[in-house]
Each structure stands twice: as structure tokens, then as C-alpha cells.
Design a protein around this motif. Sequence first.
Motif, PDB file in Angstrom:
ATOM      1  N   ASP A 193      -7.841   7.208   1.786  1.00  0.00           N
ATOM      2  CA  ASP A 193      -9.081   6.705   2.388  1.00  0.00           C
ATOM      3  C   ASP A 193      -9.282   5.226   2.071  1.00  0.00           C
ATOM      4  O   ASP A 193      -9.683   4.437   2.937  1.00  0.00           O
ATOM      5  CB  ASP A 193     -10.281   7.516   1.892  1.00  0.00           C
ATOM      6  CG  ASP A 193     -10.354   8.891   2.547  1.00  0.00           C
ATOM      7  OD1 ASP A 193      -9.440   9.225   3.335  1.00  0.00           O
ATOM      8  OD2 ASP A 193     -11.319   9.632   2.259  1.00  0.00           O
ATOM      9  N   ALA A 194      -9.014   4.849   0.822  1.00  0.00           N
ATOM     10  CA  ALA A 194      -9.150   3.441   0.439  1.00  0.00           C
ATOM     11  C   ALA A 194      -8.095   2.587   1.129  1.00  0.00           C
ATOM     12  O   ALA A 194      -8.387   1.477   1.617  1.00  0.00           O
ATOM     13  CB  ALA A 194      -9.037   3.303  -1.078  1.00  0.00           C
ATOM     14  N   ALA A 195      -6.855   3.091   1.190  1.00  0.00           N
ATOM     15  CA  ALA A 195      -5.783   2.331   1.831  1.00  0.00           C
ATOM     16  C   ALA A 195      -6.034   2.174   3.331  1.00  0.00           C
ATOM     17  O   ALA A 195      -5.784   1.104   3.903  1.00  0.00           O
ATOM     18  CB  ALA A 195      -4.447   3.021   1.582  1.00  0.00           C
TER      19      ALA A 195
ATOM     20  N   LEU B 107       0.821  -1.199   0.000  1.00  0.00           N
ATOM     21  CA  LEU B 107       0.000   0.000   0.000  1.00  0.00           C
ATOM     22  C   LEU B 107       0.861   1.258   0.000  1.00  0.00           C
ATOM     23  O   LEU B 107       0.518   2.262  -0.642  1.00  0.00           O
ATOM     24  CB  LEU B 107      -0.922   0.000   1.223  1.00  0.00           C
ATOM     25  CG  LEU B 107      -2.110  -0.962   1.161  1.00  0.00           C
ATOM     26  CD1 LEU B 107      -2.814  -1.026   2.516  1.00  0.00           C
ATOM     27  CD2 LEU B 107      -3.097  -0.536   0.080  1.00  0.00           C
ATOM     28  N   GLY B 108       1.984   1.230   0.704  1.00  0.00           N
ATOM     29  CA  GLY B 108       2.875   2.383   0.713  1.00  0.00           C
ATOM     30  C   GLY B 108       3.390   2.707  -0.674  1.00  0.00           C
ATOM     31  O   GLY B 108       3.407   3.876  -1.101  1.00  0.00           O
TER      32      GLY B 108
ATOM     33  N   LYS C 299       2.387   3.513   9.972  1.00  0.00           N
ATOM     34  CA  LYS C 299       3.456   2.963   9.136  1.00  0.00           C
ATOM     35  C   LYS C 299       3.195   3.259   7.658  1.00  0.00           C
ATOM     36  O   LYS C 299       4.133   3.580   6.905  1.00  0.00           O
ATOM     37  CB  LYS C 299       3.566   1.455   9.355  1.00  0.00           C
ATOM     38  CG  LYS C 299       4.081   1.066  10.727  1.00  0.00           C
ATOM     39  CD  LYS C 299       4.109  -0.446  10.890  1.00  0.00           C
ATOM     40  CE  LYS C 299       4.610  -0.855  12.275  1.00  0.00           C
ATOM     41  NZ  LYS C 299       4.583  -2.332  12.467  1.00  0.00           N
ATOM     42  N   LEU C 300       1.934   3.153   7.243  1.00  0.00           N
ATOM     43  CA  LEU C 300       1.607   3.418   5.847  1.00  0.00           C
ATOM     44  C   LEU C 300       1.897   4.867   5.472  1.00  0.00           C
ATOM     45  O   LEU C 300       2.508   5.149   4.436  1.00  0.00           O
ATOM     46  CB  LEU C 300       0.132   3.095   5.585  1.00  0.00           C
ATOM     47  CG  LEU C 300      -0.401   3.509   4.210  1.00  0.00           C
ATOM     48  CD1 LEU C 300       0.347   2.767   3.106  1.00  0.00           C
ATOM     49  CD2 LEU C 300      -1.891   3.262   4.117  1.00  0.00           C
ATOM     50  N   THR C 301       1.449   5.796   6.303  1.00  0.00           N
ATOM     51  CA  THR C 301       1.666   7.208   5.978  1.00  0.00           C
ATOM     52  C   THR C 301       3.145   7.574   6.044  1.00  0.00           C
ATOM     53  O   THR C 301       3.576   8.526   5.386  1.00  0.00           O
ATOM     54  CB  THR C 301       0.866   8.126   6.923  1.00  0.00           C
ATOM     55  OG1 THR C 301       1.258   7.883   8.277  1.00  0.00           O
ATOM     56  CG2 THR C 301      -0.624   7.882   6.777  1.00  0.00           C
ATOM     57  N   LEU C 302       3.922   6.838   6.825  1.00  0.00           N
ATOM     58  CA  LEU C 302       5.370   7.058   6.856  1.00  0.00           C
ATOM     59  C   LEU C 302       5.962   6.848   5.465  1.00  0.00           C
ATOM     60  O   LEU C 302       6.815   7.632   5.016  1.00  0.00           O
ATOM     61  CB  LEU C 302       6.008   6.100   7.862  1.00  0.00           C
ATOM     62  CG  LEU C 302       7.511   6.243   8.120  1.00  0.00           C
ATOM     63  CD1 LEU C 302       7.806   7.582   8.775  1.00  0.00           C
ATOM     64  CD2 LEU C 302       8.007   5.104   8.991  1.00  0.00           C
ATOM     65  N   ILE C 303       5.504   5.828   4.773  1.00  0.00           N
ATOM     66  CA  ILE C 303       5.982   5.557   3.411  1.00  0.00           C
ATOM     67  C   ILE C 303       5.377   6.556   2.425  1.00  0.00           C
ATOM     68  O   ILE C 303       6.078   7.114   1.569  1.00  0.00           O
ATOM     69  CB  ILE C 303       5.627   4.123   2.993  1.00  0.00           C
ATOM     70  CG1 ILE C 303       6.237   3.113   3.965  1.00  0.00           C
ATOM     71  CG2 ILE C 303       6.102   3.837   1.570  1.00  0.00           C
ATOM     72  CD1 ILE C 303       5.764   1.684   3.756  1.00  0.00           C
TER      73      ILE C 303
END
Length: 411
Positions: free
Chosen positions: A127-129, A23-24, A147-151
Motif C-alpha cells: 500500500d505504501a509502495a 521499491l521492488g 512492474k513493481l509487483t512483478l519484482i
Amino acid sequence: MTTMPTPLPQTAAQGGLGLILALGATQVAGYGTLYYAFAVLAPEITKSFGWAPEWTYGAFAAGLLAGGLAAPFSGQLIDRFGTRAMMSLGSVLAAAALYGLSQARDPVSFYAAMIAVETVGTLVFYDAAFTALTQAHGSSARRAISKLTLIGGFASTLFWPLTTALLAHHDWRSIYQFYAIGYLVLCLPLHALLLPARGGKAAAVMAPRPEGDAHAYLLGRDRMRAFLLLALAFSLQGFVVSAMSVHLLTMLEGLGLSAALAVGIGAMVGPSQVAGRLVEMLFGTELEPTTTAWVSATLMPLGFALLLVSGTTATLAGLFAIAYGVSMGLSSIVRGTVPLRLFGPAGYGAMLGKLSAPGLAIRAAAPVAFAVMVERAGLLPSTILLIVLSGAAALSLFLLSRLAAALPAPK
């Protein structure tokens, strides 16, 4: 003999590292190609069509408006059919929209393509992720979202310089064609192979439920007040971020910085987003999400205030980029974690869409409105407006934190 329910694949059921990395990568590619590239390519687009800049930015605004209108519907589809199906479909549609944009030859086709680009973005953006991670983790998705938003924070850092470098050798149409192919090749396999298979009942069964579920989330009038405060804060911040996504570089140049220095300062925003998210992931998980929300939101008006200091220097502009980037980076986490904390995982995708809808006109109008204000009133009043709007968003989130104080601590 009791029949055990068939679990989802490990990456979906447990929200493993593979899911987060996948996802990232798709968030970096999605925001980079569908959103950030436009800021670099807009002047060349304007020049190639031979019209006023307002027409180019107007198409971007129309796309944002259409995306806002589509967001609640996209959220419902994601809740119903799952993120694997809808984000895979979104990958195909996004690539097609980017290619269609490269083929636009007149105002009608250009506006239609821009609307398509931003509309299909609702199927593949944060939003989907976030919904994918919530379908995998349920109410305990906060750390995975961080963690996702970090990437994802590397999107502007990678794609502003990349698009600028490509523009030195290719025209904007070729760049969008390249991005269309690259996006499809990268994102479709990741979405199709690693995301949770479906939402609805399966996700609800697999999601962990906190004890005392009936009292774990806001209900009644408090729920409505929280929704309104959160929608207001998202809308006001959305205006600022939407305006800056297009005008940040030209704003810095207008303050007296060279074009090269403005690009360098602008490129600091991405790493600052990542740094803020890293600090939150390492040290902020014990804080209430609403506390993180209002504290981080306060950094945004403080950052803009630095630009009002007489004789703006590279140092002050750099401090602005850090404060703005940290605030913007944490706001992405807040967008996923605060609704989950206040309203719960049930119907999460649709809730994110509903929160986006109230401010759609504000966000859509931001690039054009800010451009007109800068032209007619100047940078000083325009910067003051950004301080007022981002300050009001911080105040709304502070009031929201008072409502959240009545909730039991998360398990």
C-alpha cells in the motif's frame, strides 16, 4: 515572468526504473522478513516456548489485526508527509521490531513484538509502495504498479528456501536478528534516497489529471457501492491468502505429499505470481482493471478445486500452485490499480488504508480459524470453505466491473 514549480527528483517525478527497482527490492525484503519467514519459523518458535501452536499463530493473528487497525492511519500519514519520510521511518521501526521479536522470552513480549512487526509493515508494504508510485505518476501509475509487483512476487520464492536453509544452522532468534540487520542496511538507504520527497500539495500538482476529471471517477452511491464490493472482495481474498501464508505447506503435506515435495510445490507459487504479473504487464494494460480483477480472482477457487480431486498427485498440486499463484499475483496489482481507476489519485494512500480496515478481523483470524477447522473438520471441508470464500470474492469483483463500465475510458 512566470515562475515554474520546482520539480521533484527524476525518479520521483517520472517514476523511473530506479524508483521501481528500489521499491521492488524493499518489497521482497519486507514481505520476506516481516511476513513469509514466519511460516517456516513458526514450528520452531512453538517448540522453543513449549506451548500449543495456537499461541504462536494467535500472535500472528494479533499482529494482522493491529496492522489492519493501523492501516487507515498509516495511509493518512503517507498522504500527508510523503512516502520518503514514512517509508524511511518504517524501515527503522521494522528492523527494530524484528530484533525485538528475536528477544521475546515470554508470551507478553512475543505478542507485543508480533504486533509491532505487522503494524510497522503498513508503512513499508505494498500500500505504501503503490502510494509512492501514485505520488510520482498520478492517475497513470498502473504500468509502474504492474512492474513493481512483478519484482515483489519473488518474496516467498526467495525467503521460504532461504529461511529453511538458515534454520538448518541457526535458531529462529538468530535468523530474525540477521533479517533485522539486513533489512535496515538494504531498505533504509533505498527509501531515504529514491522515494518522492513529500505528498500532499506537491504530489497533487505534479500528478497528471485526466480530462473531464469531475466525471472520471465514481461518485455518490456508485462510489459507496464500489467501496463496499471492493472491501468485501479484499477481505475474503485476504482470509484465504492469510490462511495459506501460514498453512500452505502443512496443507499440502496433509494431502499426502512429502515435506520436500510440499516445499517444492509451495515454491512454485512465487514464480506463478511473477508469470501472471508479467503477462498482465505485457498484454493486459489495455484491459479495464476491474476486468483483470474478476477474471484473475476466478482462478483461485478453480485452483483449490483441483485439490479436491480424488488421489491428489504432484501434478494436480502443481496446477493448483500455478492457478493460486497467478491469481494471488494479479490480486496484488488489482489492489493498487482498481482503487486508482475507480476513486482517483487524490487521497490514494488513505483510501487503500480504508479498504483494508473492514476485513481486518477476518484476515487476522484466518490462520487460527483455518488451523482449528482443519483439526476438527478435516482438510476436505476446509478446502471447500476456501473455494466458497474465494468464489464469493470473484463474484464481488464481477459485480464491481458492472459499476466501472459507466466510467469513461482512461486517457
